[in-house]
Design an enzyme around this catalytic site. Sequence first.
Site, short mmCIF file in Angstrom:
data_model
loop_
_atom_site.label_atom_id
_atom_site.label_comp_id
_atom_site.label_asym_id
_atom_site.label_seq_id
_atom_site.Cartn_x
_atom_site.Cartn_y
_atom_site.Cartn_z
N LYS A 116 34.96 17.19 29.14
CA LYS A 116 34.55 18.54 29.54
C LYS A 116 35.75 19.38 29.95
CE LYS A 116 29.68 18.26 30.67
NZ LYS A 116 28.63 18.51 31.65
N LYS A 198 27.94 12.04 19.69
CA LYS A 198 26.63 12.11 20.35
C LYS A 198 25.94 13.44 20.03
CE LYS A 198 26.49 13.50 24.69
NZ LYS A 198 26.45 13.70 26.14
N LYS A 201 23.42 19.42 23.10
CA LYS A 201 22.97 20.81 22.94
C LYS A 201 24.13 21.78 23.02
CE LYS A 201 21.23 20.33 27.59
NZ LYS A 201 20.11 19.69 28.19
P1 TYM Z 1 22.15 15.38 30.78
O1 TYM Z 1 21.44 16.59 31.26
O2 TYM Z 1 23.40 15.55 30.00
O3 TYM Z 1 21.19 14.48 29.93
C1 TYM Z 1 19.92 14.06 30.42
C2 TYM Z 1 19.63 12.66 29.93
O4 TYM Z 1 19.65 12.62 28.49
C3 TYM Z 1 20.50 11.55 28.07
N1 TYM Z 1 21.11 11.94 26.78
C4 TYM Z 1 21.03 11.22 25.66
N2 TYM Z 1 20.44 10.05 25.38
C5 TYM Z 1 20.54 9.59 24.12
N3 TYM Z 1 21.20 10.24 23.12
C6 TYM Z 1 21.82 11.41 23.35
N4 TYM Z 1 22.46 12.05 22.38
C7 TYM Z 1 21.76 11.95 24.68
N5 TYM Z 1 22.23 13.08 25.26
C8 TYM Z 1 21.84 13.05 26.55
C9 TYM Z 1 21.52 11.41 29.17
O5 TYM Z 1 22.12 10.13 29.16
C10 TYM Z 1 20.68 11.64 30.40
O6 TYM Z 1 20.02 10.45 30.79
N6 TYM Z 1 24.55 13.87 34.90
C11 TYM Z 1 23.28 13.86 34.19
C12 TYM Z 1 22.15 14.45 35.01
C13 TYM Z 1 22.02 13.84 36.36
C14 TYM Z 1 21.53 12.55 36.67
C15 TYM Z 1 21.60 12.44 38.09
C16 TYM Z 1 21.03 11.50 35.90
C17 TYM Z 1 22.37 14.44 37.52
N7 TYM Z 1 22.11 13.58 38.56
C18 TYM Z 1 21.19 11.28 38.73
C19 TYM Z 1 20.63 10.35 36.56
C20 TYM Z 1 20.71 10.23 37.96
C21 TYM Z 1 23.41 14.67 32.93
O7 TYM Z 1 24.23 15.54 32.82
O8 TYM Z 1 22.44 14.41 32.02
#
Ligand code: TYM
Length: 334
Positions: A116, A198, A201
């Site tokens: 990032k 990966k 969005k």
């Molecule tokens: P975020 O918003 O990027 O994504 C949300 C969830 O989607 C999963 N994910 C995927 N899984 C499979 N294939 C993909 N291409 C893919 N893209 C995203 C992510 O692994 C995630 O589970 N930091 C986290 C949000 C967060 C969080 C937390 C998660 C904040 N606090 C506490 C767990 C516990 C994030 O940015 O997810």
Amino acid sequence: MEQEKKKRILSGIQPTGTFTLGNYIGAVRNWGKLQDDYECLYMVADLHAITVRQNPADLRRMTREAVALLLACGIDPEKSLLFVQSHVPAHSQLSWVLSCSTQFGELSRMTQFKDKSAKHADNVNAGLFTYPVLMAADILVYNADLVPVGADQKQHLELARNVAQRFNSQYSPTFTVPDPYIAKAGAKIMSLAEPEKKMSKSDENANAFILLLDEPDAILRKFKRAVTDSDGEVRYAPEEKPGVSNLMTIYSCMTGKDFAAIEAEFAGKGYGDFKTAVAESVIAELAPVQAEYKRILADKAYLEGVLKEGAAHANAIADRVLSKVYRKAGFMQL
Ligand code: TYM
């Protein structure tokens, strides 16, 4: 007979736009399935979202839309707590305490920070760097046992475990050390345009991802354009055939068919038929989600009710843990 206490789950998603099929398969779809067997807390991580620049009005709108989309994906507020991260101040408060138990070196190793900060080179802010500490606080402030996430969050989870263990040994046992809960299938859905990457969005190429609210014709078009290879064989081999293998993973997650069954189904057929079948399976899965989403988003009072209730319960749990942490850390109490 006394009922065994259910294990607690916490997970979150950033409200930075409509969720992708990767978010859905890797995380959100599984959240719904866990609701009967676990005590579940799910949150929209708006605090995390401002680590990259956001337009405030858009962030407010996207947060509301993310809540509606989670409900449409099957999160049931009768079974789970659903809330917005900024509605529970204890996350930020605990984050500060935990940041003093986190080393600069370990944060520097986080691959998401490296990615990032390269992508947003003009805004490498301290929040982007300490992002995983806030994420650890999200989890530890509820003493969650399990955290269902996609594979890309594994490193952050490991950091949360290390921080919990460090605090526990520095002071005294306080936090549950959480386990990641990463599904065997679909933990990393890849880009349709560059299947070595990966699905995300934030990809500049809109053909690289499927959004949960994409119209059926857009879904069909994107799958038809998905990058495959030239050997024309539907066979699961992620190294050699990443594009086809990714489509097989998606199809398998949508239909429940295993890879051998999928290979048999498309033996002797071209990629055209296969891609159409994958697209149709996704369109069928998303149709009810899209209909529910429209209905829920229009019901402002319902959405607000869910979030107020969610925040009240979440605050009650989190405040108890935070006050224990404050005591252990040696903060004077009045
Ligand atoms: P975020 O918003 O990027 O994504 C949300 C969830 O989607 C999963 N994910 C995927 N899984 C499979 N294939 C993909 N291409 C893919 N893209 C995203 C992510 O692994 C995630 O589970 N930091 C986290 C949000 C967060 C969080 C937390 C998660 C904040 N606090 C506490 C767990 C516990 C994030 O940015 O997810």
